[in-house]
Design an enzyme around this catalytic site. Structure first.
Site, PDB file in Angstrom:
ATOM      1  N   GLY A  10       0.857  -1.200   0.000  1.00 23.77           N
ATOM      2  CA  GLY A  10       0.000   0.000   0.000  1.00 23.77           C
ATOM      3  C   GLY A  10       0.885   1.239   0.000  1.00 23.77           C
ATOM      4  N   ARG A  38      -1.214  -0.649  -8.081  1.00 24.67           N
ATOM      5  CA  ARG A  38      -1.001   0.024  -9.383  1.00 24.67           C
ATOM      6  C   ARG A  38       0.051  -0.698 -10.225  1.00 24.67           C
ATOM      7  NH1 ARG A  38      -0.053   6.228  -7.561  1.00 24.67           N
ATOM      8  NH2 ARG A  38      -1.909   6.366  -6.261  1.00 24.67           N
ATOM      9  N   TYR A 141     -15.034   0.676   8.490  1.00 19.21           N
ATOM     10  CA  TYR A 141     -13.596   0.882   8.701  1.00 19.21           C
ATOM     11  C   TYR A 141     -13.235   0.670  10.182  1.00 19.21           C
ATOM     12  CZ  TYR A 141      -9.223   3.666   8.804  1.00 19.21           C
ATOM     13  OH  TYR A 141      -7.941   4.132   8.980  1.00 19.21           O
TER      14      TYR A 141
HETATM   15  C1  AKB Z   1      -9.919   8.475   8.140  1.00 20.10           C
HETATM   16  O1  AKB Z   1     -10.336   9.638   8.257  1.00 20.10           O
HETATM   17  O2  AKB Z   1     -10.621   7.532   7.754  1.00 20.10           O
HETATM   18  C2  AKB Z   1      -8.484   8.193   8.519  1.00 20.10           C
HETATM   19  C3  AKB Z   1      -8.371   7.726   9.938  1.00 20.10           C
HETATM   20  C4  AKB Z   1      -8.665   8.646  11.043  1.00 20.10           C
HETATM   21  O3  AKB Z   1      -8.024   6.598  10.165  1.00 20.10           O
HETATM   22  N1  AKB Z   1      -7.685   9.354   8.321  1.00 20.10           N
END
Ligand code: AKB
Length: 311
Positions: A10, A38, A141
């Site tokens: 990455g 890439r 996330y």
């Molecule tokens: C995001 O905003 O998703 C990242 C993080 C805080 O992990 N920059």
């Protein structure tokens, strides 16, 4: 004896581009390999096209190049993962397992994998958020990072894998643009201020978030990897902190250098993500265990960003 090498996965992202140069300066360009999805990329070190989800390919690269350390940075960040939850989960989790399993097999000596302040959620204390606290993330996330933290701890405890991790706050740097994060406004604002004297911010004026200048984040990343193994007492992920500010505060600081700069606020879907994240972080454990120390506060960071972006 041939030295073993360091692989950055990455490498084309916001952290990777700066980390590769720093590792090359520190350990020699011949010892660092950059990789990303890439076809091609412009690095001062060897570059290999690599999909972290292709386990066989990752293993081959590790064996063929005598890799002993991996910095695994490939991930979908908070805003992008909300748009594609299934792939966000797949990339963030399967990518991590691909690397953890190579270490479990004995092919890697050390792994760095970043977690994030996104692990925290609405039930977490918002100010001075401690290392150990309520963790109920609400984004794909955040969920993937929290699950990843638990797996890192598990692979360390069960299989002796030497994995090290920090919870990155929002990262600000001038060498590359971030992509797909909720904290990205704090980088975009500089580019727009210098180009157009104006910025339309996707978060509200008073949304305070933990932030860090990129040189501090790179220092933390390399420091934790260089620290003696017995000083790393937390194998899930460490809180680290440098500064906390909201869009109005950074705009005020930028105005000291660009007097006609104007900011407008037009919050979008990222506001809901930011609302559930801490405003500031307590990182006492990182400071005590492996001597973490930041250098840049808001004022110094703004001066440095503007100086470098002006060229
Ligand atoms: C995001 O905003 O998703 C990242 C993080 C805080 O992990 N920059």
């Amino acid at each position: 004896m041939k030295h073993s090498k360091i692989l950055v996965i990455g490498a084309c992202g916001q952290v990777g581009t700066e980390l590769v140069d720093n590792l090359a300066d520190r350990f020699g360009p011949e010892r660092v390999i950059a990789s990303d999805i890439r076809d091609q990329a412009d690095f001062s070190v060897d570059y290999i096209k690599l999909d972290v989800l292709d386990r066989a390919a990752v293993k081959q690269v590790v064996i063929d190049n005598n890799i002993s350390e991996v910095y695994h940075l490939a991930a979908l960040l908070s805003a992008t993962a909300e748009k594609n939850p299934e792939f966000g989960w797949k990339l963030n989790m399967d990518g991590l397992f691909s690397i953890l399993d190579l270490a479990k097999e004995g092919l890697l000596k050390k792994i760095f994998w970043p977690s994030s302040i996104a692990v925290f959620g609405p039930t977490t204390p918002r100010f001075d958020t401690p290392q150990y606290t309520i963790i109920e993330p609400t984004t794909v996330y955040g969920i993937s990072k929290f699950a990843g933290e638990r797996w890192c701890q598990y692979y360390h405890d069960r299989y002796g894998v030497d994995v090290r991790s920090i919870r990155y706050p929002g990262l600000i740097g001038w060498k590359s643009l971030p992509g797909g994060g909720t904290t990205d406004y704090a980088v975009e604002i500089f580019h727009e201020a210098l180009k157009n004297n104006s910025y339309n911010c996707f978060l509200s004026a008073d949304t305070a978030l933990p932030m860090m200048y990129m040189s501090d984040a790179i220092k933390a990343t390399i420091d934790i990897m260089q620290a003696p193994s017995d000083t790393i007492k937390i194998r899930s992920s460490y809180n680290i902190s440098a500064m906390s500010f909201n869009p109005a505060e950074i705009a005020h600081e930028i105005k000291k250098h660009i007097s006609d700069f104007e900011i407008q606020y037009e919050p979008d879907f990222r506001q809901a993500i930011a609302n559930n994240w801490p405003a500031s972080i307590n990182d006492q454990e990182a400071r005590d265990h492996w001597n973490w120390k930041h250098e840049f506060d808001l004022r110094r960071m703004v001066v440095d960003m503007i100086e470098n972006l002006k060229g």
